[in-house]
Scaffold this active site. Structure first.
Site, mmCIF file in Angstrom:
data_model
loop_
_atom_site.group_PDB
_atom_site.id
_atom_site.type_symbol
_atom_site.label_atom_id
_atom_site.label_comp_id
_atom_site.label_asym_id
_atom_site.label_seq_id
_atom_site.Cartn_x
_atom_site.Cartn_y
_atom_site.Cartn_z
ATOM 1 N N GLY A 25 -15.598 3.867 3.501
ATOM 2 C CA GLY A 25 -14.429 4.541 3.130
ATOM 3 C C GLY A 25 -13.713 4.046 1.737
ATOM 4 O O GLY A 25 -12.439 4.414 1.507
ATOM 5 N N HIS B 225 -6.979 -5.737 2.079
ATOM 6 C CA HIS B 225 -5.789 -5.141 2.969
ATOM 7 C C HIS B 225 -5.303 -6.330 3.778
ATOM 8 O O HIS B 225 -6.129 -6.616 4.437
ATOM 9 C CB HIS B 225 -6.354 -4.189 3.811
ATOM 10 C CG HIS B 225 -6.941 -3.001 2.808
ATOM 11 N ND1 HIS B 225 -6.237 -1.628 2.687
ATOM 12 C CD2 HIS B 225 -8.109 -2.574 2.404
ATOM 13 C CE1 HIS B 225 -7.015 -0.681 2.155
ATOM 14 N NE2 HIS B 225 -8.016 -1.328 2.040
ATOM 15 N N HIS C 274 -10.127 -4.986 -3.053
ATOM 16 C CA HIS C 274 -8.638 -5.437 -2.838
ATOM 17 C C HIS C 274 -8.958 -5.783 -1.352
ATOM 18 O O HIS C 274 -9.816 -5.165 -0.377
ATOM 19 C CB HIS C 274 -8.035 -4.220 -2.965
ATOM 20 C CG HIS C 274 -8.460 -2.739 -2.474
ATOM 21 N ND1 HIS C 274 -9.580 -2.031 -3.287
ATOM 22 C CD2 HIS C 274 -8.231 -2.097 -1.539
ATOM 23 C CE1 HIS C 274 -9.920 -1.183 -2.698
ATOM 24 N NE2 HIS C 274 -9.283 -0.844 -1.530
ATOM 25 N N ASP D 146 0.752 -1.366 0.068
ATOM 26 C CA ASP D 146 0.145 0.003 -0.056
ATOM 27 C C ASP D 146 0.940 1.311 0.077
ATOM 28 O O ASP D 146 1.963 1.126 0.698
ATOM 29 C CB ASP D 146 -0.808 -0.096 1.207
ATOM 30 C CG ASP D 146 -1.988 0.821 0.972
ATOM 31 O OD1 ASP D 146 -3.058 0.430 1.094
ATOM 32 O OD2 ASP D 146 -1.701 2.154 1.185
HETATM 33 P P1 AMP Z 1 -9.603 1.671 0.279
HETATM 34 O O1 AMP Z 1 -10.003 2.681 1.091
HETATM 35 O O2 AMP Z 1 -10.135 0.097 0.845
HETATM 36 O O3 AMP Z 1 -10.371 1.583 -1.187
HETATM 37 O O4 AMP Z 1 -8.231 1.397 -0.035
HETATM 38 C C1 AMP Z 1 -7.496 1.893 -1.001
HETATM 39 C C2 AMP Z 1 -6.092 1.659 -0.702
HETATM 40 O O5 AMP Z 1 -5.324 2.112 -1.739
HETATM 41 C C3 AMP Z 1 -5.678 2.651 0.344
HETATM 42 O O6 AMP Z 1 -5.038 2.253 1.543
HETATM 43 C C4 AMP Z 1 -4.475 3.711 -0.328
HETATM 44 O O7 AMP Z 1 -3.323 4.026 0.254
HETATM 45 C C5 AMP Z 1 -4.163 2.499 -1.659
HETATM 46 N N1 AMP Z 1 -3.549 3.262 -2.672
HETATM 47 C C6 AMP Z 1 -4.061 4.141 -3.391
HETATM 48 N N2 AMP Z 1 -3.238 4.458 -4.621
HETATM 49 C C7 AMP Z 1 -2.424 3.422 -4.401
HETATM 50 C C8 AMP Z 1 -1.171 3.162 -5.318
HETATM 51 N N3 AMP Z 1 -1.045 3.860 -6.476
HETATM 52 N N4 AMP Z 1 -0.376 2.237 -5.165
HETATM 53 C C9 AMP Z 1 -0.551 1.480 -3.908
HETATM 54 N N5 AMP Z 1 -1.633 1.498 -2.975
HETATM 55 C C10 AMP Z 1 -2.491 2.755 -3.414
#
Ligand code: AMP
Ligand code: ZN
Length: 113
Positions: free
Chosen positions: A92, A101, A99, A31
């Site tokens: 959120g 986490h 995805h 992340d």
């Molecule tokens: P969510 O809130 O569950 O949609 O999580 C999206 C996640 O994607 C967040 O934890 C961000 O920090 C992560 N994120 C956004 N852009 C990128 C990127 N280019 N590379 C890696 N992680 C990312």
């Protein structure tokens, strides 16, 4: 491939990411804004907007196999970890590509808030 989707573009290697696992169906990368010492996103390569849009349930065993494998590689399998998905506005969810986490390496509070 959804050209407007950030994570599809990472799958297509159009946007760089710190990839920690890849096979023909699943990709995992760090992340960009880690919330724990280990914070990896595990995604299906095929575009699915989220849990609510999931139809190919057959991807789930592959995703959990990768989560388990990465937890062992990152040495958080014994201390514990969290694997979570955000779905929709109240969670959120920011990126509309399914995805998981994978978080670990510190004490994780519950409920997450
Ligand atoms: P969510 O809130 O569950 O949609 O999580 C999206 C996640 O994607 C967040 O934890 C961000 O920090 C992560 N994120 C956004 N852009 C990128 C990127 N280019 N590379 C890696 N992680 C990312
Ligand atoms: Zn996508």
């Amino acid at each position: 491939m959804n050209a407007a989707c950030l994570f599809c573009r990472i799958v297509a290697k159009q946007i760089p990411a710190a990839i920690v696992y890849e096979d023909d169906k699943v990709l995992a990368f760090n992340d960009i804004n880690p919330q724990a010492p280990v914070h990896i996103l595990v995604i299906p390569k095929a575009h699915v907007a989220g849990v609510d849009a999931l139809e190919d349930y057959a991807i789930l065993p592959d995703i959990f196999r990768v989560i388990k494998q990465l937890a062992a590689e990152q040495k958080i399998d014994k201390t514990g970890y969290r694997a979570v998905v955000n779905q929709g506005r109240d969670s959120g969810q920011a990126v509309p590509h399914l995805h998981f986490h994978l978080l670990g390496g510190r004490l994780l509070h519950w409920p997450p808030g």
